[in-house]
Design a protein around this motif. Structure first.
Motif, PDB file in Angstrom:
ATOM      1  N   UNK A 200      15.295  55.938 -51.185  1.00 31.24           N
ATOM      2  CA  UNK A 200      15.204  57.181 -50.426  1.00 31.24           C
ATOM      3  C   UNK A 200      15.410  58.384 -51.346  1.00 31.24           C
ATOM      4  N   UNK A 201      16.412  58.307 -52.213  1.00 30.91           N
ATOM      5  CA  UNK A 201      16.647  59.400 -53.140  1.00 30.91           C
ATOM      6  C   UNK A 201      15.480  59.635 -54.074  1.00 30.91           C
ATOM      7  N   UNK A 202      14.867  58.546 -54.560  1.00 28.55           N
ATOM      8  CA  UNK A 202      13.737  58.678 -55.483  1.00 28.55           C
ATOM      9  C   UNK A 202      12.542  59.329 -54.804  1.00 28.55           C
ATOM     10  N   UNK A 232       3.110  55.084 -58.953  1.00 29.86           N
ATOM     11  CA  UNK A 232       4.248  55.279 -59.857  1.00 29.86           C
ATOM     12  C   UNK A 232       5.563  54.945 -59.163  1.00 29.86           C
ATOM     13  N   UNK A 233       5.763  55.481 -57.964  1.00 35.17           N
ATOM     14  CA  UNK A 233       7.048  55.262 -57.306  1.00 35.17           C
ATOM     15  C   UNK A 233       7.151  53.849 -56.753  1.00 35.17           C
ATOM     16  N   UNK A 234       6.022  53.264 -56.301  1.00 35.72           N
ATOM     17  CA  UNK A 234       6.074  51.903 -55.772  1.00 35.72           C
ATOM     18  C   UNK A 234       6.429  50.900 -56.857  1.00 35.72           C
ATOM     19  N   UNK A 235       5.811  51.037 -58.028  1.00 43.72           N
ATOM     20  CA  UNK A 235       6.111  50.102 -59.118  1.00 43.72           C
ATOM     21  C   UNK A 235       7.560  50.248 -59.570  1.00 43.72           C
ATOM     22  N   UNK A 236       8.051  51.482 -59.628  1.00 46.19           N
ATOM     23  CA  UNK A 236       9.430  51.736 -60.040  1.00 46.19           C
ATOM     24  C   UNK A 236      10.418  51.143 -59.037  1.00 46.19           C
ATOM     25  N   UNK A 237      10.200  51.462 -57.743  1.00 49.62           N
ATOM     26  CA  UNK A 237      11.130  51.012 -56.711  1.00 49.62           C
ATOM     27  C   UNK A 237      11.075  49.498 -56.551  1.00 49.62           C
ATOM     28  N   UNK A 238       9.876  48.926 -56.564  1.00 49.17           N
ATOM     29  CA  UNK A 238       9.748  47.476 -56.392  1.00 49.17           C
ATOM     30  C   UNK A 238      10.461  46.725 -57.511  1.00 49.17           C
ATOM     31  N   UNK A 239      10.311  47.215 -58.739  1.00 51.93           N
ATOM     32  CA  UNK A 239      11.002  46.572 -59.862  1.00 51.93           C
ATOM     33  C   UNK A 239      12.512  46.612 -59.656  1.00 51.93           C
TER      34      UNK A 239
END
Length: 248
Positions: A200-202, A232-239
């Motif tokens: 949520x913060x990201x 960008x945000x999906x790959x970051x958050x999923x990792x």
């Protein structure tokens, strides 16, 4: 001489003009700008007040915004704002909830669509379903204003922010947290809640246009490309979601 019936009708109508409020409504609505979904030439005063207030609250915050600011921006009287919304907090509440609820409802529908496939949703699909409604809203100028308002809400006093966040997002956020707990059985509940909060913060930071990415990477990152932002945000958050549990 006016009849008693005409005088009573004029006094009862909340948009009747007063001599000292010439140029503000008050008076019968004139044609103003057309907002999304609003036919050209038709004025919806209540929505125009909400639109003006959204910009003021996003720019100045709750404490920094006065009803006079909003009245001047919407070209109405403060009395008319009080008639529709009761108080500054009542106005702020309606400004936030009209789009916040829309995002929440869209999230629930997307999560339900994932479950309707008959297969356990993958983590990256859950993440995308959570992010897409806010990203879609960001595609409009008004939606970007709301993203800034939403990011700013986290700096408002708890007595203002907690109630609104809970009313808009509590149910849908818990549904997504439950879905992630099912998709991440290797994690303790505590870890999933932490990672949900960090997601949520990201996204609030990435979608609010208040960061320094354009200064850090001019011509490299395109903040107007929704696919680039989502990937960008999906790959970051999923990792982060699928990472092993933290060491104790």
């Amino acid at each position: 001489m006016k009849s008693v019936r005409s005088q009573s009708k004029a006094a009862a109508h909340p948009e009747a003009a007063a001599p000292e409020t010439a140029g503000k409504r008050g008076r019968p609505p004139q044609r103003r700008r057309a907002g999304p979904g609003r036919p050209e030439g038709i004025s919806n005063v209540r929505d125009e007040i909400l639109d003006a207030a959204e910009i003021e609250f996003a720019n100045l915050g709750y404490a920094g915004t006065s009803l006079r600011n909003v009245a001047d921006a919407a070209q109405v009287t403060q009395a008319l704002i009080n008639y529709y919304f009761g108080s500054k907090y009542g106005l702020f509440e309606e400004v936030f909830l009209r789009r916040g609820r829309q995002i929440s409802e869209d999230r629930v529908q997307r999560l339900e669509a994932l479950r309707q496939t008959g297969k356990p949703p993958a983590v990256d699909d859950i993440v995308r379903a959570f992010l897409m409604p806010a990203l879609s809203m960001r595609a409009t100028e008004a939606g970007r204003t709301f993203m800034r308002l939403q990011a700013r809400l986290h700096t408002e006093p708890p007595e203002i922010s907690y109630k609104l966040r809970n009313e808009a997002y509590e149910a849908s956020t818990r549904s997504f947290t439950d879905a992630l707990r099912e998709a991440l059985p290797h994690l303790a509940a505590k870890d999933v809640y932490w990672r949900m909060t960090l997601m949520i913060g990201a996204y609030l930071y990435a979608f609010s246009d208040t960061h320094r990415l354009e200064e850090m990477a001019p011509g490299i990152c395109n903040l107007d490309d929704p696919d680039e932002i989502l990937n960008a945000i999906t790959s970051f958050v999923t990792a982060g979601m699928v990472a092993p549990p933290p060491r104790n």
